[in-house]
Design a protein around this motif. Structure first.
Motif, mmCIF file in Angstrom:
data_model
loop_
_atom_site.group_PDB
_atom_site.id
_atom_site.type_symbol
_atom_site.label_atom_id
_atom_site.label_comp_id
_atom_site.label_asym_id
_atom_site.label_seq_id
_atom_site.Cartn_x
_atom_site.Cartn_y
_atom_site.Cartn_z
ATOM 1 N N LYS A 1 0.827 -1.201 0.000
ATOM 2 C CA LYS A 1 0.000 0.000 0.000
ATOM 3 C C LYS A 1 0.871 1.264 0.000
ATOM 4 C CE LYS A 1 -4.370 1.264 2.231
ATOM 5 N NZ LYS A 1 -5.298 0.942 1.129
ATOM 6 N N GLU A 2 1.982 1.198 0.692
ATOM 7 C CA GLU A 2 2.805 2.398 0.903
ATOM 8 C C GLU A 2 3.389 2.924 -0.405
ATOM 9 O OE1 GLU A 2 2.966 -0.432 2.562
ATOM 10 O OE2 GLU A 2 1.746 0.414 4.175
ATOM 11 N N GLU A 3 3.716 2.037 -1.309
ATOM 12 C CA GLU A 3 4.391 2.477 -2.528
ATOM 13 C C GLU A 3 3.420 2.882 -3.642
ATOM 14 O OE1 GLU A 3 5.451 -1.695 -4.805
ATOM 15 O OE2 GLU A 3 6.389 -1.308 -2.877
ATOM 16 N N CYS A 4 2.128 2.881 -3.355
ATOM 17 C CA CYS A 4 1.125 3.153 -4.407
ATOM 18 C C CYS A 4 0.213 4.310 -4.010
ATOM 19 C CB CYS A 4 0.253 1.912 -4.624
ATOM 20 S SG CYS A 4 1.192 0.490 -5.192
ATOM 21 N N GLY B 1 1.862 4.630 -9.103
ATOM 22 C CA GLY B 1 1.702 3.376 -8.374
ATOM 23 C C GLY B 1 0.253 3.006 -8.105
ATOM 24 N N ALA B 2 -0.083 1.743 -8.368
ATOM 25 C CA ALA B 2 -1.419 1.222 -8.083
ATOM 26 C C ALA B 2 -1.267 -0.243 -7.696
ATOM 27 C CB ALA B 2 -2.322 1.347 -9.306
ATOM 28 N N ARG B 3 -2.180 -0.721 -6.848
ATOM 29 C CA ARG B 3 -2.066 -2.101 -6.382
ATOM 30 C C ARG B 3 -2.841 -3.068 -7.272
ATOM 31 N NH1 ARG B 3 -3.686 -2.917 -0.533
ATOM 32 N NH2 ARG B 3 -2.167 -4.623 -0.607
ATOM 33 N N TRP B 4 -3.893 -2.572 -7.930
ATOM 34 C CA TRP B 4 -4.800 -3.471 -8.627
ATOM 35 C C TRP B 4 -5.306 -2.786 -9.892
ATOM 36 C CZ3 TRP B 4 -6.624 -8.038 -5.840
ATOM 37 C CH2 TRP B 4 -7.539 -8.824 -6.539
ATOM 38 N N PHE B 5 -5.473 -3.560 -10.947
ATOM 39 C CA PHE B 5 -6.071 -3.036 -12.174
ATOM 40 C C PHE B 5 -7.282 -3.891 -12.526
ATOM 41 C CE2 PHE B 5 -6.413 -3.386 -16.871
ATOM 42 C CZ PHE B 5 -6.847 -2.087 -17.122
ATOM 43 N N HIS B 6 -8.380 -3.219 -12.847
ATOM 44 C CA HIS B 6 -9.602 -3.950 -13.170
ATOM 45 C C HIS B 6 -10.183 -3.478 -14.492
ATOM 46 C CE1 HIS B 6 -13.363 -6.126 -12.504
ATOM 47 N NE2 HIS B 6 -14.007 -5.028 -12.825
ATOM 48 N N THR B 7 -10.548 -4.441 -15.328
ATOM 49 C CA THR B 7 -11.325 -4.099 -16.517
ATOM 50 C C THR B 7 -12.188 -5.312 -16.851
ATOM 51 O OG1 THR B 7 -11.267 -3.096 -18.722
ATOM 52 C CG2 THR B 7 -9.640 -4.823 -18.276
ATOM 53 N N GLY B 8 -12.831 -5.293 -18.021
ATOM 54 C CA GLY B 8 -13.715 -6.427 -18.273
ATOM 55 C C GLY B 8 -14.303 -6.433 -19.669
ATOM 56 N N GLY B 9 -15.243 -7.337 -19.851
ATOM 57 C CA GLY B 9 -15.773 -7.658 -21.161
ATOM 58 C C GLY B 9 -16.685 -6.601 -21.758
ATOM 59 N N ILE B 10 -17.169 -5.690 -20.940
ATOM 60 C CA ILE B 10 -17.967 -4.605 -21.524
ATOM 61 C C ILE B 10 -17.024 -3.656 -22.259
ATOM 62 C CG2 ILE B 10 -19.433 -2.619 -21.052
ATOM 63 C CD1 ILE B 10 -20.635 -4.173 -18.719
ATOM 64 N N PHE B 11 -15.980 -3.240 -21.578
ATOM 65 C CA PHE B 11 -15.018 -2.337 -22.221
ATOM 66 C C PHE B 11 -14.475 -2.953 -23.511
ATOM 67 C CE2 PHE B 11 -10.594 -0.944 -22.848
ATOM 68 C CZ PHE B 11 -10.836 0.401 -23.117
ATOM 69 N N CYS B 12 -14.169 -4.248 -23.445
ATOM 70 C CA CYS B 12 -13.564 -4.882 -24.614
ATOM 71 C C CYS B 12 -14.554 -5.095 -25.757
ATOM 72 C CB CYS B 12 -12.910 -6.195 -24.219
ATOM 73 S SG CYS B 12 -11.469 -5.936 -23.153
ATOM 74 N N GLY B 13 -15.832 -4.944 -25.477
ATOM 75 C CA GLY B 13 -16.818 -5.082 -26.533
ATOM 76 C C GLY B 13 -17.232 -3.755 -27.144
#
Lengths: 325, 325, 325, 325, 325, 325
Positions: D6-9, D145-157
């Motif tokens: 967490k500290e580095e992001c 810096g970020a700990r997590w990246f989220h995307t999905g099938g709506i964006f890709c469509g």
């Protein structure tokens, strides 16, 4: 004009009249709106409510309502207004409104070039069926005590029986030393089926001998009492002050019991901008309110009633006529 | 039951009945609300609107309205509903509602243990004053053409004259080969001042010989037609299906012209949860809709009318009775 | 200018144009509001709606909508407006709006120093994809009959194909003796990607030979038709009447078929206060509407369309040009 | 699965996806409503917002908006949601929405037997035109810096270019040690014009090698990834848990990099009552959430996104999978 | 338990307690709402309002308010509720709320799994500063006359001085033969800074000798009076009826003056569905209300107060305990 | 006046002050309304919000809130406003508001002759309890960097401790080269219990040595700083410009560090129409804004703060004083 003492009276003012459910479409038109805000209103009642809300006096309304949810909504609204409801007469509802109803008043406020528009639906209401003998005026004016009684030309135009109720109330008021005011409030729709202006004049004139304070707007004195005003054009907009004063003196001459004659003067430049003024004749003199030019108008409905409540407040508090106007 | 061809008719269905302005306080109670949402409604009209909005058919309403902003609001609402308004009869307003009015219906939806509550204010409405000879039925059914005519027990309870208007319409419909449906819709308030149940039964029975499709809920057949149902307790909630079927057969025996008898079955577990069902008797057989248990209810008003529009849609489209139910 | 008889026509006016869903944040700003009120609007359509609602005429709109809930909401709103929808063309939706959409128009009304602000989102709409041959104009103007046809510069700026649709309609109108009006309504955003003012002028000028009544505001004649007006400054606010009249005469000289040229004159002192006026040139004379100073403005959107519907009403009713203006 | 400290992001999670303006008619239907409440929404964004609002984490959204009042309204709504907007790409508006737009989503919530209904209008949006190279992922994942990246099938469509943007982002994430989650979220309307299910499967499968946590509902694994599930009937409602588990294992076998596979299980008894559950497969074991029967549903939209934000929160906080589910 | 005659009393019930302005975000959450609906509320006051609105009795509230627009709004709301306001004590406002304020209560209703949530802001209110000697109880109970006096544990927890005001009122009530009821209503937030449960128990127990009817929910008897209930688990949800009865008998043994002990039993299956029940102990017997399972809940706030007003109504009307419960 | 570079600062402006929840009854009166719209506001905060929303700068607010749903609602509103909230200090709530609270501000906008009316309820708020040492000013001004610091006379009137917090902040600002502005904003209610005008003057004068830009309205310089203005009548409405200029010069003479003195000039012809103007004194010259006569006013609250944010924007952007005013 001598008033009863505050100490001996439970109420400052009792008003007799119809109270309708007002449905207001806000900025929209009635015929295209889909939502309505509900409030209560009625010329005579408004005076009692104004004295309670704006001036803090104790006031009551005498009226009749049919006992259904609409009537109970009107009761809730009047209760919110703080006016005493002990003397409201509740009449059994027939389930559909054939024999008895409560009055409704759809009113839009107007804006700019679009004038205010009202549509009242007040046929066969409980209050229009009120008859002499149904209200215990001696209890109200005598046992409980009241300083002032107010009614007017709307109530007296509701039906064949209401003028007699007004007269009964005025007589009882006089007996108990209660001051009586009457607002002419001529509404053509109320009279058109039953004799029109001449009938209205006959009814109103018959009540004048009991009246201490008489109120009206520019048109009322002509339409509802039959006074010719010199120089009045069609819409009375440009009536000269001098002519008004002459007319007020004529009223006083014919009905010397009338201690104060007051008239409101309004010029609607648009629905959103009006010039307002008022005059009163009392003690042989004319008292004029400061002319207020270009008042921004949010909702003009009840403006005359507001004037009446202000004037009556001034007189009830023992202020000068000039201050009261 | 033979239906007219779609091609030769401008309209799929014509409905005859009152259209009221409904004022709905949302989640609040009528008597404590301060805002109301406006819509239009009326048992017979709702069927025409449902067929238009849900099923896309062309429908019209025959009614009368008084020409004031309230009537024009009802017109605006019906216009939004897509129902043809060419045959609405407009009656001059008197300015106050003494001689003619438009109907109002304050209705709250109920929630949980709080039942729905309605208060109709429909005395002296324009439509209740409709008389035979005022509507050109031959133009509607003949010249323009319609496949179906619908009316019911609410319209016929509005006044002394409305049953004759219904009869006049039904006769004209028959003359042009138009199918006739009738929803019994017994409303005690409409009949209580004019003879009660026995009068309702007399009026309804006199119209039965013109009816092709007869609709009602559990109570209607008893209250509005006078059929005794074996095993019915006070509130008819536990009526056995077998007893219902026996009754429907009796109707058919007495009025053999009635091709379809249909009944809605509702059990209100609370204002927010109901069991719903329906049955029809036709061609000597019983057709039952799937029982829907524990339906979440947003607003139950007009549920019977929805059923009627669905059933009529099925029949107009030439579907099986079982599908239609 | 000779008009068709009312008796031989099912409709008084047919309008061709886009109808968008308007979303209005009330007193708030679009970008900070959380609630929007929905209505429908579109320059050419507004004229048909005004003639129906304000003047009671029978009018129809020819447009195209994509068949999704947004399109059905626009239909519900137009239905409420009373405009005939028989000739609306419904186009299958693709589920996401890539190939076809319905137009949206977020508009805030402005107040005082805060000007009105609009944001239209009308790319790839069904109506912009309308092509010649898709509307049966002979059925509309010939078989069913119409007295007047109205379209304008917004419709013609929607796409490459819409000017051809307008021309097709105008030709059909002329064939059936239908009067044609055209409102220039120059909207820079519509033209900027496809040639700008010069393209707009080319498109509009090509249609002028079919036009009987030509309307526009101060800027339109310059921007959309290319007329230089002597004395016009940057924002045209102080254009002299004489210069206007000279320009209107030039229009008439170039396109002698144009029987009436009309222009609206507005000065926005603030978003809430405008001066309004209008002029028309016909029969070689100038007719000017009374100047209305300091009108209180609730919502200025559609003011030009209101003028058009009023002018057309006057002409359809056979009134003098002076009255109509 | 190892997470960054967490500290580095600067941020806990970054989400990539479209954010639409949601317009909600409340209890009404879209096509008959007259008022809409505005909020913002989008499958991928909702996860970032849930983590911010419900769990207090710092999250950001990467998206693109066209710079008009609608876009600014979406910005205002996201700003209210507390999600960091530094990496929103603003694209110049063309004034009418022909070349670039912002997405709109009209959604009604449903009630009882009336199912929820949505109508998205998201063609040609700014975000669908996003291309590789336009977002500085190294700045986001590396410098800030970020700990997590989220995307999905709506964006890709959304378009032909968005899968490449997702891949670019995932690669950058991997490079900086950022955990990657992907919600399959299959929406038929997005894919129907560009290859349908098989195209969706191809796109999604190509991204699987970068994914640490994979989410979906019952249908997504079949429709969006192409897994056959034994025992699945048409609507997948009665899929056995054992079959689900088998399928999850198959995913894990094919893509061993996927550390967690999670699926939501919903049975809609009515729009107002649903059974909810969820399962996850990780570390070779199945973790099941307590089954919640008969949940009262106010608005089901975004339920899957809520699950994703809860699961990710648990993992980000270092909780057990069982707790997280 | 002997009650005073209705004839000799102006009021049926007088309640002593705080009245707060409730602000309700409707279906939204407090922290994300942008609009609030205002009403008034307070445990002790609610009983007086229920008796007035639901049962039509004459009731009054004794409270104190600071004289600013918020206080006047509370007055308007109470006025609408029909409760007599003659004995409301008005305290001068300091302009900013440092020395005296009116209480506010933000409350959201909850839905399904989302529990109701309240946030009261009632520090330094006028009513919490009420001291013995400030209310003329002899005038209220003696000269004007009242049949019943109600107060409870919320009022007594407001400050150091309010228990003494309650005691003063109870003594005066006893002197005039007025029946006294007390609702334990334990609110941890009120007591936490001043001694917690033990202080609450000390305060409540000191008042018990004056109480005729004692009310509470499952937790109150333990938390607010200190009774140990055998078999009670942490959250008291599964308390056996027998244990409850034993406890009620213990109360009666310790305070033989208490004629009726009543307890409400609620199980919240979700915020939208509760089981409700109630029991009373009187005359040595237990009376239980019919168990109501799965009640749909719109808003649970004030449910205990509703029970109290129903029970008191039954007793005031001379009904059996069983009926009253 | 030398400003820090934009590049070296994370923020353009930091504001120190109270943020209250504003509850607005729309067109109604506070005391009779039933619905309120919520927004956030506070003199010093408004400047930061205006710079963010209207001018797009990066701004932050330093304040304190109690951590309850009301505080979280204020947070949600500020978040919507885009102002950085990193330095908001959250204080544990006591559950009832005895020891710490959040400020509320009921405000009606007024209309025509009805003046705007406010009722603030801000006693014992978290921010009023702020003490020196609780905010890390060196982090804000030094490590993170800011170009401008703004606070004023409202914050300094909140309690005995807030002036010391303002002084601490100003000293830290000076140390880091941050420009300091101060809006006198005299509110009698804040000072009346603690020394009145003379105390306000003492507090404000003590801070003047740190101020670069000083703002106020006509009254503030007299009431809050003690300057006598020649020719000022009771309500200062007719103060001559020359006298104002003389006073501004006196300020400059006494506090030579003040680089700019600015004053707003407003004449309220009615609540709906105001004349607005402003003047600034800097570099030995007077700069006057164009007089704006008869501005239509929707809501006057925060007008002075808007002026401050505009003036500061101009200065931050390096514009001429004349432009900035």
């Amino acid at each position: 004009m001598k008033l009863r003492n505050k100490e001996e009276c439970r109420l400052d003012l009792v008003s007799l009249g119809e109270v309708m459910l007002r449905l207001d479409p806000g900025d929209m038109r009635i015929s295209t709106a889909r939502e309505f805000r509900a409030s209560e209103g009625g010329g005579e009642y408004n005076v009692a409510r104004g004295l309670r809300q704006t001036f803090g006096l104790k006031t009551a309304v005498v009226t009749a309502l049919s006992d259904n949810p609409i009537g109970r909504l009107i009761e809730s609204l009047m209760s919110q207004g703080g006016v005493d409801l002990e003397h409201v007469r509740w009449v059994k509802y027939d389930g559909i409104g054939r024999t008895v109803r409560n009055g409704l008043n759809f009113t839009e406020r107007g804006f700019g070039v679009r004038a205010a528009l009202g549509c009242s639906d007040r046929g066969n209401t409980a209050v229009s069926q009120l008859k002499p003998g149904e209200i215990n005026w001696d209890e109200i004016f005598g046992a409980q005590g009241a300083r002032w009684f107010h009614t007017g030309g709307i109530f007296c135009g509701l039906s064949e029986t209401t003028p007699a109720v007004a007269e009964e109330a005025m007589k009882a008021a006089k007996k108990s030393g209660v001051t009586v005011s009457y607002d002419l409030n001529y509404r053509p729709s109320l009279w058109q089926a039953g004799g029109g202006k001449s009938k209205a004049q006959q009814v109103n004139r018959a009540l004048m001998p009991y009246v201490d304070v008489l109120l009206g707007n520019e048109e009322d004195f002509t339409a509802a009492l039959g006074y010719e005003v010199a120089g009045a054009d069609e819409n009375l907009a440009h009536l000269e002050h001098a002519d008004f004063q002459a007319m007020m003196k004529k009223v006083k001459t014919e009905f010397p019991n009338v201690a104060v004659v007051a008239v409101t003067l309004r010029t609607a430049k648009s629905a959103s901008r009006n010039d307002w003024g008022a005059m009163a004749f009392a003690d042989g003199a004319i008292y004029e309110a400061p002319a207020r030019k270009d008042l921004e108008i949010y909702d003009r409905v009840g403006g005359g009633d507001s004037f009446a409540s202000g004037l009556i407040y001034g007189l009830l508090e023992g202020r000068e006529i000039a201050w009261a106007v």
